[in-house]
Design an enzyme around this catalytic site. Structure first.
Site, PDB file in Angstrom:
ATOM      1  N   LEU B  64       0.858  -1.185   0.000  1.00 50.45           N
ATOM      2  CA  LEU B  64       0.000   0.000   0.000  1.00 50.45           C
ATOM      3  C   LEU B  64       0.892   1.233   0.000  1.00 50.45           C
ATOM      4  CD1 LEU B  64      -2.608  -1.167   2.642  1.00 50.45           C
ATOM      5  CD2 LEU B  64      -2.381  -1.771   0.235  1.00 50.45           C
ATOM      6  N   GLU B  66       1.196   4.289  -2.497  1.00 52.88           N
ATOM      7  CA  GLU B  66       0.806   4.966  -3.735  1.00 52.88           C
ATOM      8  C   GLU B  66       1.939   5.793  -4.327  1.00 52.88           C
ATOM      9  OE1 GLU B  66      -1.110   4.819  -1.077  1.00 52.88           O
ATOM     10  OE2 GLU B  66      -2.927   3.802  -1.760  1.00 52.88           O
ATOM     11  N   PHE B  89      -8.846   3.358  -5.033  1.00 56.45           N
ATOM     12  CA  PHE B  89      -9.927   4.342  -5.136  1.00 56.45           C
ATOM     13  C   PHE B  89      -9.271   5.644  -5.591  1.00 56.45           C
ATOM     14  CE2 PHE B  89     -11.975   1.305  -2.493  1.00 56.45           C
ATOM     15  CZ  PHE B  89     -13.345   1.508  -2.592  1.00 56.45           C
ATOM     16  N   HIS B 133     -14.147   7.764  -0.123  1.00 57.95           N
ATOM     17  CA  HIS B 133     -14.320   6.697  -1.117  1.00 57.95           C
ATOM     18  C   HIS B 133     -15.349   7.073  -2.174  1.00 57.95           C
ATOM     19  CE1 HIS B 133     -12.400   4.645   2.219  1.00 57.95           C
ATOM     20  NE2 HIS B 133     -12.105   3.643   1.425  1.00 57.95           N
TER      21      HIS B 133
END
Lengths: 329, 330
Positions: B64, B66, B89, B133
């Site tokens: 995780l 980014e 997302f 989200h």
């Protein structure tokens, strides 16, 4: 050995977290809760053991799997459930939902829907505690997936060079959504990350509430007494899917894997501990179950009968001052 | 389950999958990276089965991270590869922001080195995802020269644009709308095609009012247009498809025909795409306007979780109809 009273407090809180979320799952399936909902079932010993090592004035920050931490920090079942229902009586007036629980009063500074985003914030809370010469401490929970965010590394470095009273608790439930930790992390013992920052470290069986409690107690003493941070890895396991839309087992683990882990259940472990120490009392346990059932049923009824937020709520809380935008649809 | 392909009736999400798969088959330089895209098949299952078909070397499950996902994608693009990175997302793209807006977007400007890469980002609301989200963060990138930004509204465009994005020598952000994933279907042509980046599409012809829109709002706008047609008002729907670069010609041509403009987007109002389109029309086609320009957009607040509030927050057919009827009556 811990006192009977404390052990039963742990038991009561873990049962509350579990029953609360079992009913949460039902409510989700009934369509009363929407969106993304991540259950903590299986991991209860971490939140309960760790948060019980705190004073009320200490701070807790969590991630998106935050129902358990919120309840363990003393938020009411009503305000948490109502938030999940999207009702105005929820802790964030229904505007945040599952990942955005928050209580200023209980010093619970939020769940967080962005992985790892709470770690720098927790570090800042710790900085302010030190600057203001308080002796509170900060517990910052995150999953093992979050340690691969740059924010984790930047924060731990700051906490170490500035000597901040922050306890970083990595809840290693083995899977970042559907990816096993072995495929996402260069090292197996995640607490070793602390070496890079010259920080105290521990790893602990996250299915053993007493061990969690004792380990966090040591870290709290270090933070409160000497203003030093600690990284703790708690090895735990989630019984449910990553979220309500993810099956319990499937691509990344088998039914047998999950059933095997349930043999190390934190509630069962505590029960066994109490039996071995001749402290188990079936009727006391039943009282806990009854009491918890009432609390959760009440929270559900409260949430069901609470009103939806009025449209005007959309424009509140965005600024401390006046809202600038147009307020009609 | 057999793989779906061209010539079949497919959903929006299947169209993305088909386009991606074909590009990977066509060009070995194309590779994928992202969180849970491999064994798990992606949070929304866009890349389901890809790891078996193309192997772990071309379908990488990442931690995780980014910032690292985008940075590694850039590095590989500089070294002859064509990465397609998935943000789980669109909201999480914020954690990779520097790598996108400073590094990827300005790599060619600074070094003259092309960065052929795609960042796929599931965007938008309507799924009760709450503040982190459900957002529509396209304007963070439309404001960044060096990037291209696309957002398809149909399976046809989803397929054609993912292929165009992969073949483009520049970094392209490909917003795919979560609400549309499994809600709309259409038959893809038998023949392979691409949808050219930078070209809007007239999704419905009309003579009385122009609606400029994109993403999920194309469908709400079409619904509103059908209702108004029964009242004798013919609305033309321009689907931008590409947000950067903007297809000014198609917009201006339509406004010159109808004389009235309503811009519809799911993103919040202030500094949304609507402001930019309104400015373009005011600047270049002021003389053609018979009525003030209208904007229908989400209100200027975070995206609320509570379903009742989200409905109030978001534009929908009813709100579009209100604006269009006002324009029709003007």
């Amino acid at each position: 050995m811990i006192e009977r009273e404390l052990a039963y407090k742990f038991l009561r809180e873990m049962v509350l977290l579990r029953r609360f979320e079992e009913r949460t799952a039902q409510a989700y399936q009934q369509g009363k809760i929407g969106g993304f909902c991540h259950l903590y079932i299986g991991q209860e010993a971490v939140a309960v053991g760790a948060i019980n090592a705190l004073r009320d004035s200490d701070y807790v920050l969590s991630a998106y799997r935050d129902h358990g931490h919120a309840l363990a920090k003393g938020m009411s079942a009503r305000e948490v459930m109502a938030e999940l229902f999207g009702k105005v009586t929820g802790c964030s007036k229904g505007k945040g939902g599952s990942m955005h629980l928050f209580s200023k009063e209980k010093k619970f500074l939020g769940g967080n829907g962005i992985v790892g985003a709470q770690i720098p914030i927790a570090t800042g809370v710790g900085w302010a505690i030190k600057y203001r010469k308080r002796d509170d401490v900060v517990l910052c929970f995150f999953g093992e997936g979050a340690i691969n965010q740059g924010a984790f590394h930047e924060s731990l470095n700051l906490a170490s060079i500035w000597r901040l009273p922050v306890i970083y608790i990595c809840e290693n439930n083995r899977f970042g959504m559907g990816t096993p930790v072995e495929r996402a992390s260069s090292i197996y013992d995640l607490s070793q990350k602390a070496y890079a920052y010259d920080m105290a470290r521990s790893h602990v069986d996250g299915m053993d509430v007493i061990e969690v409690y004792n380990t966090v107690n040591e870290a709290v003493a270090r933070a409160r007494g000497r203003s030093l941070p600690t990284l703790i890895e708690a090895r735990t396991y989630r019984y449910r899917g990553h979220s309500m839309s993810d099956p319990i087992h499937g691509h990344y683990r088998t039914k047998e894997d999950v059933e095997e882990q349930k043999k190390h259940d934190p509630i069962l472990n505590l029960k066994n501990y109490l039996i071995q120490n001749h402290l188990w009392d079936e009727s006391d346990y039943q009282k806990i179950e009854d009491e918890v059932k009432n609390i959760v049923t009440d929270a559900l009824q409260f949430s069901d009968s609470s009103p939806e937020p009025d449209d005007s709520e959309l424009f509140t809380d965005i600024y401390t001052g006046e809202y600038y935008g147009r307020t009609h649809g | 389950m057999a793989e779906k392909g061209r010539g079949e009736v497919v959903t929006y999400i299947e169209a993305i999958t088909i386009g991606l798969r074909e590009e990977m088959e066509r060009d070995e330089r194309v590779w994928l990276l992202g969180e849970d895209i491999g064994v798990y098949g992606g949070a929304f299952k866009v890349t389901k089965g890809f790891i078996d078909k193309f192997g772990e070397k071309r379908v990488l499950d990442t931690p995780l991270s980014e910032s690292a996902i985008v940075g590694v994608a850039i590095g590989s693009a500089l070294n002859g590869m064509i990465p397609v990175a998935e943000m789980q997302f669109a909201d999480f793209i914020s954690s990779g922001f520097n790598q996108i807006v400073n590094q990827a977007a300005k790599m060619h400007y600074r070094y003259g080195a092309p960065v052929p890469m795609v960042i796929r980002a599931p965007t938008g609301g309507g799924v009760h995802g709450g503040p982190f989200h459900s957002q529509n963060p396209e304007m963070w990138f439309v404001k960044t020269p060096g990037l291209k930004v696309v957002e398809p509204s149909t399976p046809y465009d989803a397929y054609g644009l993912i292929k165009a994005a992969i073949r483009d020598p520049n970094p392209v952000i490909y917003f795919e709308h979560k609400y549309l994933y499994r809600r709309i279907k259409e038959k893809l042509p038998e023949e392979e095609y691409i949808v050219e980046i930078g070209k809007a599409d007239v999704k419905r012809e009309g003579t009385d009012i122009t609606v400029v829109t994109y993403g999920s709002m194309v469908h709400f706008s079409l619904e509103a247009a059908d209702i108004l047609s029964k009242e004798g008002v013919e609305v033309e729907i321009v689907d931008l498809r590409t947000l950067l670069p903007i297809d000014k010609e198609t917009i201006l041509k339509s406004v010159r025909k109808t004389g009235k403009l309503c811009i519809v987007h799911e993103d919040t109002l202030t500094a949304g795409m609507g402001g930019e389109i309104a400015a373009i029309v005011a600047e270049y086609a002021f003389d053609a306007l018979d009525a003030p320009i209208k904007r229908v957009a989400a209100l200027d607040t975070p995206v609320p979780y509570a379903p009742a509030l989200e409905a109030f927050f978001s534009p929908d057919t009813k709100k579009i109809l209100v604006a269009l009827r006002e324009l029709a009556a003007f």
